[in-house]
Structures are given as C-alpha cells and as structure tokens.
Design an enzyme around this catalytic site. Structure first.
Site, PDB file in Angstrom:
ATOM      1  N   GLU A  42       0.862  -1.179   0.000  1.00  0.00           N
ATOM      2  CA  GLU A  42       0.000   0.000   0.000  1.00  0.00           C
ATOM      3  C   GLU A  42       0.899   1.230   0.000  1.00  0.00           C
ATOM      4  O   GLU A  42       1.954   1.238   0.651  1.00  0.00           O
ATOM      5  CB  GLU A  42      -0.889   0.007   1.252  1.00  0.00           C
ATOM      6  N   CYS A 253      -6.564   0.911   3.150  1.00  0.00           N
ATOM      7  CA  CYS A 253      -7.553   1.992   3.113  1.00  0.00           C
ATOM      8  C   CYS A 253      -7.443   2.834   1.848  1.00  0.00           C
ATOM      9  O   CYS A 253      -8.396   3.508   1.461  1.00  0.00           O
ATOM     10  CB  CYS A 253      -7.403   2.882   4.342  1.00  0.00           C
ATOM     11  N   ASN A 383     -12.341  -3.265   1.079  1.00  0.00           N
ATOM     12  CA  ASN A 383     -11.298  -3.348   2.102  1.00  0.00           C
ATOM     13  C   ASN A 383     -11.876  -2.932   3.446  1.00  0.00           C
ATOM     14  O   ASN A 383     -12.210  -1.758   3.629  1.00  0.00           O
ATOM     15  CB  ASN A 383     -10.135  -2.416   1.765  1.00  0.00           C
ATOM     16  N   GLU A 384     -12.000  -3.880   4.345  1.00  0.00           N
ATOM     17  CA  GLU A 384     -12.426  -3.569   5.719  1.00  0.00           C
ATOM     18  C   GLU A 384     -13.693  -2.729   5.760  1.00  0.00           C
ATOM     19  O   GLU A 384     -13.878  -1.926   6.680  1.00  0.00           O
ATOM     20  CB  GLU A 384     -11.347  -2.771   6.465  1.00  0.00           C
TER      21      GLU A 384
HETATM   22  O1  AHR Z   1      -2.094  -1.547   6.915  1.00  0.00           O
HETATM   23  C1  AHR Z   1      -2.475  -0.279   7.319  1.00  0.00           C
HETATM   24  C2  AHR Z   1      -3.961  -0.078   7.303  1.00  0.00           C
HETATM   25  O2  AHR Z   1      -4.570  -0.889   8.248  1.00  0.00           O
HETATM   26  C3  AHR Z   1      -4.653  -0.434   6.027  1.00  0.00           C
HETATM   27  O3  AHR Z   1      -4.628   0.593   5.115  1.00  0.00           O
HETATM   28  C4  AHR Z   1      -6.058  -0.705   6.467  1.00  0.00           C
HETATM   29  O4  AHR Z   1      -6.706  -1.611   5.620  1.00  0.00           O
HETATM   30  C5  AHR Z   1      -5.892  -1.201   7.872  1.00  0.00           C
HETATM   31  O5  AHR Z   1      -6.778  -0.613   8.739  1.00  0.00           O
END
Ligand code: AHR
Length: 657
Positions: A42, A253, A383-384
């Site tokens: 990321e 995120c 994602n989450e």
């Molecule tokens: O890995 C860091 C963050 O942690 C990521 O962006 C998110 O998906 C999680 O909350």
C-alpha cells in the site's frame, strides 16, 4: 570402489530417493494452498512515491495541493532560480494542459538573460527541485531526465539541465533546445561525476522567451530489471528475495479512500505518466500514480508473484473525514445509477489483465508494452468496509457480474478490520450466503494474542468460504513480535486447506515519513533496515510447500510457546521443517522423517534467534539476522530450538550441491 564409481552410485541412489520420495509421501500429506504467503503493498508511509517508485523529482507535475498538507501547493518542492543577473517570472496555470487529468503546469517567462562578464557560471531563469528530502546520485551512473514543454513564444528556447550539490557544485549537466509550440517531450541523460545524497535538479532556460513546463522527471537508469518508469533496485530486490506467492495492491484503506472522490480508480493509473491522475493519498500526502497498475503487474511478473488487485466495493472508507473519532460512519456509497459504469470498470480490469490484444483493454495493455496476458486469477472487492445494507447491495452487484462474465476469477470479499465483532460476523454471514470463495480477514494485535490463538482456524469449515488473512501484524518490530508471528504462521500452514493466502501489513515505511508504526521494512533514501518480522516472513515465503504433514515434528504439545510445521513442495520434492520457540529457554524438538522413506542427508538450515527486545534500525540494521548453514541430518534426529527463535530446515531432495 573408485571415486568415480562411488559418485555415480551416490547420484543414482539420490535420484531414486528423490523419485520415491516425491511419488510416495505426497499422497499422505494434506494438500494446502500454493499461494499461502505473499505481500501486501500500500502507498502508506511513502512506500510508493519517495519509496519503491524510483522517481527522484517531487511534485513533478505541479499537482500538490493544500488538501494533502496545509502548506502544500503546486510550487511545493520547487524553487524559483535566476542566475547571472537574469530575471523572469513564474506562475502556475491550467489553460490547455497536456491532459485534463494533469491540469496544472508551470509557466516560465524569461524576461532577461544576464550577460555580465563577471559571472562565470550558466546564466538563466528556471526552477530547482529538492527531491524527496534530497536527490541521491551515484558517481559514474546515468540519470534520465525528461520534461514536457510548450513554447508560448515563437522562438526556440535553450535549456541547461544540471544536477548540483546543495552548495551549487555541478555534478552533471546537459543541454536542450525546444522546437514546438505544442506540448512536446524532451529528454536528456546526465552522467554524474561524484556521489551525493542531497543533490538538487536545476532546470535553467538560457534564452529569452515564454514557455509552459510540466512533468519534469528524473530516474536513475538503473531501476529494478531496468524497467522504464521503474522501481528502486534495492527495495524491489528485497521483495524478490522473499519469493512471495502474490502481491496485493493498492491497499489497504487507499483502496476505498477518504470519500467517494478519493477511491482508487485503476484506470487513472495506467497509460503515459503525463495522462495519469494524481490525487490526495488517504495517508496525508500526494500519490502520482506513477507506480500504477501497469508497474504493479509488471513487478508481480518480474518476481514470479500472482497479482491480487483490490478494488473498491463502490463505497468509501467508513472513517472518511475522520468520522472514526466521533464513533460515526462516514461511509459514502456510489449512487445506484452509477453502478453499471462502475461494474464495467471492474470488468475492464479483468480484460486489461487477461484479454486478447484485439480487445479494447487488452489492446491498451499491449500498447503499454505487454501483449501477453498477465494471468490474473484473484480480484479483491472492498477493504475492511462497514457491512451496511448499502455495501451488501453494491458488493452483490459487482460479485454477480464478475462471476457471470468471468467464472475463472476468484473473488475475495471483506469482513471488517478486526478478528471478531459486528462487521466480522455480518461479513462472514453475508459472504457464506453469497458463496464468495474467499474473504479477507484483518487483525493487528499483541504478540500474546497470536500465541494464544494458534488454533483459530483449526475449526473453520473446510467446505465453505476460505480465508485470506490480508493484513496482520503484532504490535511491534521486536524479536518477540516476529517470533509470535512465526508461531502463528505455522498454524496457517497447518490450516492451509482453509487459509488460502496471508500477507503481513504494512510492508514499507520511510524513516521520518511514517503514518503507521509497525511495518516490515524501514528505509530512507539510501539505506534499508529489515525488521525481524521481515526475516520471519521471508523464511516462510521462500520455504512454502503445498502438502502439510502432521506428526513429523514432536514437541511438548501443552507448551503454547512452541510451534512447528512440516510441509513439502511437490515441484522440488523438498521437505521443509519449521520450528518456533517463543519461550525463554532452549527446548527439545524430535523429528522423525521415517515415513518419508529414504531421504537426502543434506539440508539447508536457517536459525533466527535473539533477545526478545532486539530490533534492527536504519543505523543498526544487523542486530538480529538469521544464520544460514548446510547441515547433515538423519532420518530421525533431535533439535534444540534456541530461546525466542525460528528455525527452518529445508531438506533438499533433488539436487545436492
Ligand atoms: O495496513 C495499514 C492499514 O490498516 C490499512 O490501510 C487498512 O486496511 C488497515 O486498517
């Protein structure tokens, strides 16, 4: 017996051993995932821009804005420069840009070029870029400069391009002359005379006139695999060394973004860099998208990893606008009227990755230099995300469209940010009902949690949705964190028939630019510090198997600080033993390889042990490192695992070196 005959008989016996071993033992093992250990990438902590992406110019397209950081604007990281009693003006403008995706450019109005005899340097008017806290250059190496210019006055304009030390000493220079009143790309090569870690790039117009400048870029010639628009060699190589099964991208995120306008849209990140759309990075800086989907897929191919792109589920992060701080949900959802277009965007990615060159999107991949398909197999959606009815509605539409058009693609769903709780429960229920093949679990927690939850997956249903542990880490980068993760990873191997994939997160963090504290690899512009967590990940991912065996390694089963696994890789036939000791004292493990029939006598051993509080830093990067050796083994042997350690023994069954 002569030595030659001995050698021939040993080799013959060895081949027999390998064959019988491959043929017999695999049947008794439990088949586990081939894709178990991979990477999560990321652009957090300056992982891409200023990190893995090798671009040396910061704010190359004048697109920085105060929405990223309060004091940022299109002029950030640029300094107006006039030398030799010259003078002029600069302004940022937006009329007729190179591409609507890249709206800002710099106008340079060179009013006067000084011609004073007393000045012996290069007289000119222009700009200086300070890079990402300095530009690192190495003696005798080549750097490729490029820029787009549109002459606003008729006459050609000459340029002097140089790399200079902070004190103004010229390390490399080149000359250019423009010849177009349309946007045109100009390039120059700079060969550096001496190394410098804090150089600047100086672009000076040396003749009078007015022009527009954009996408001023500088790359080292040496990038990973020499790819243009490529990656920093040292950082990319350490990923390659891990031999990961897959790479997840672009987050995290970053995928679902801070509000709908901030979602990561893959189409904005392909094609010529001057046509890509920069945007605010959810982690508080700018993303150029220079390391976009093409570069990501290319990296996967270059290091033999499967791509695992994750696309937004048409909803933004529930914490958008920092709503987490008031306990609310800031999740924004795409209007249903836009869903058809959005779904098409998702399907287009699959065509871009796998479609024939005659298809629209396969053609774009070919035009970028990659006619062969990328063999995309997995696609993550979401994602989450907060599992709301709006999320479920949109996820279902996307999922149904993918499975209808591309039944060959394995879709990965999402079940919130925690190992349990409301989103986890709702997400799993929803995924099972919809028969989503895999869901993405995330957890960041204490080392003790990892030790006491080693049986988490033992009871998961084997005939239902599988698990991708897409983000996990224990809170910290000390030896105790890494070894707790190692213990847990043996349980992932044991459960490799239901846990399909796993990736530690986050991966990279740039020193002084870190938004997330616990990371796998720390770096600055020149150095790298590999955490104990990195070494553990590498020892597992470079030693994966696709068959799991019980009862090969015996240990005290009541002692939760001890963990072990035995896997075999059917391609090489190698048997791999992993033994973990999270305790304070050395502990005995008994290994019995009898059921494998004959085995090779030689093995590669890697022992990673250290004080529970030991950690590596940029200045002291080698406090704890694995120690590798070649050892002789017997069919049955005892091994004392050192305190706080991971040992990997790889029994090479095909080739004795
Ligand atoms: O890995 C860091 C963050 O942690 C990521 O962006 C998110 O998906 C999680 O909350």
């Amino acid at each position: 017996m002569s030595n030659r005959i001995k050698l021939i008989s040993v080799t013959f016996l060895y081949i027999l051993v390998s064959i019988s071993l491959n043929a017999q033992k695999l049947k008794n093992g439990k088949k586990i995932s081939r894709d178990l250990f991979g990477l999560f990438f990321e652009d957090i902590n300056y992982s891409a821009d200023g990190g893995l992406y090798a671009e040396l110019v910061q704010n190359r397209s004048f697109e920085y804005t105060p929405t990223e950081q309060k004091d940022w604007n299109p002029y950030s990281f640029w300094e107006y420069t006039a030398t030799g009693y010259s003078f002029g003006r600069i302004s940022v403008e937006t009329n007729s840009p190179i591409n609507p995706n890249n709206p800002h450019y710099m106008v340079l109005d060179v009013e006067h070029i000084g011609n004073e005899a007393k000045f012996t340097g290069v007289s000119g008017v222009g700009l200086k870029n300070t890079g990402f806290a300095g530009i690192v250059v190495k003696a005798n190496e080549k750097y490729n400069f490029s820029m787009f210019v549109r002459q606003l006055s008729k006459e050609p304009i000459s340029f002097n391009i140089s790399l200079q030390t902070a004190k103004g000493k010229v390390l490399a220079e080149a000359k250019l002359t423009t010849n177009s009143t349309d946007w045109k790309k100009y390039t120059a090569s700079l060969v550096v005379s001496e190394s410098d870690e804090n150089a600047n790039l100086v672009i000076l117009a040396t003749s009078e006139g007015k022009l527009a400048l954009d996408v001023l870029s500088l790359f080292p010639e040496k990038t990973f695999k020499n790819r243009p628009n490529g990656l920093r060699t040292d950082l990319a190589q350490l990923l390659a060394d891990m031999k990961p099964s897959f790479i997840r991208f672009p987050g995290g995120c970053l995928v679902h973004g801070d509000g709908l306008g901030n979602m990561y849209r893959w189409k904005n990140t392909i094609g010529p860099i001057e046509e890509r759309k920069e945007q605010r990075n959810i982690w508080g800086y700018n993303q150029t998208a220079g390391l976009g989907y093409f570069e990501y897929f290319q990296l996967c191919e270059d290091i033999g990893a499967k791509p695992l792109p994750v696309l937004p589920a048409a909803v933004s992060c529930q914490n958008s606008g920092n709503t987490w701080s008031i306990g609310g949900t800031g999740q924004k959802v795409l209007p249903l009227s836009e869903m058809n277009d959005y779904i098409q965007e998702v399907l287009d990615l699959i065509e871009w990755a796998n479609g024939p060159v005659t298809s629209i999107w396969g053609g774009k991949r070919a035009a970028a230099g990659h006619p062969a398909p990328f063999n995309l197999q997995y696609v993550g959606i979401g994602n989450e995300d907060k599992i709301t009815p709006e999320f479920e509605e949109r996820f279902k539409m996307i999922f149904n469209a993918i499975t209808a058009k591309h039944p060959e693609i394995v879709v990965i769903g999402t079940v919130g940010p925690s190992p349990d709780g409301e989103d986890f429960t709702k997400g799993w229920k929803f995924a099972k009902e919809l028969k989503v093949p895999i869901v993405d679990e995330h957890y960041y927690t204490s080392p003790e949690w990892f030790i006491s939850n080693q049986h988490r997956y033992d009871t998961y249903n084997r005939n239902s949705t599988e698990v991708y542990l897409g983000e996990y880490a224990s809170w910290g980068n000390k030896m105790r964190n890494a070894i707790a993760e190692a213990a847990y990873m043996t349980s992932l191997e044991r459960n490799g028939d239901v846990v399909r994939m796993a990736s530690y997160a986050p991966l990279f963090a740039k020193k002084d630019y870190t938004q997330w504290k616990t990371d796998m690899v720390f770096f600055d512009n020149t150095k790298v510090s590999l955490t104990p967590n990195y070494y553990v990940q590498k020892m597992f991912s470079a030693n994966q198997g696709n068959y799991y065996y019980d009862n090969i390694i015996l240990k005290d089963e009541k002692d939760m600080n001890l963990a072990a696994s035995c896997v075999q890789d059917s391609k090489s036939g190698d048997i791999i033993l992993k033994m973990v000791n999270f305790g304070k004292d050395a502990k005995l493990f008994k290994i019995n390889l009898g059921s494998f029939g004959s085995i090779a006598l030689q093995a590669e051993q890697s022992v990673f042990a250290g004080n529970a509080d030991a950690e590596n830093t940029i200045d002291k990067p080698q406090t704890v490192i694995p120690v590798n050796s070649t050892i002789k083994i017997k069919k049955s042997f005892e091994y004392y695992t050192p305190a706080m350690s991971l040992t990997v023994i790889r029994i090479i069954t095909k080739e004795i070196k």
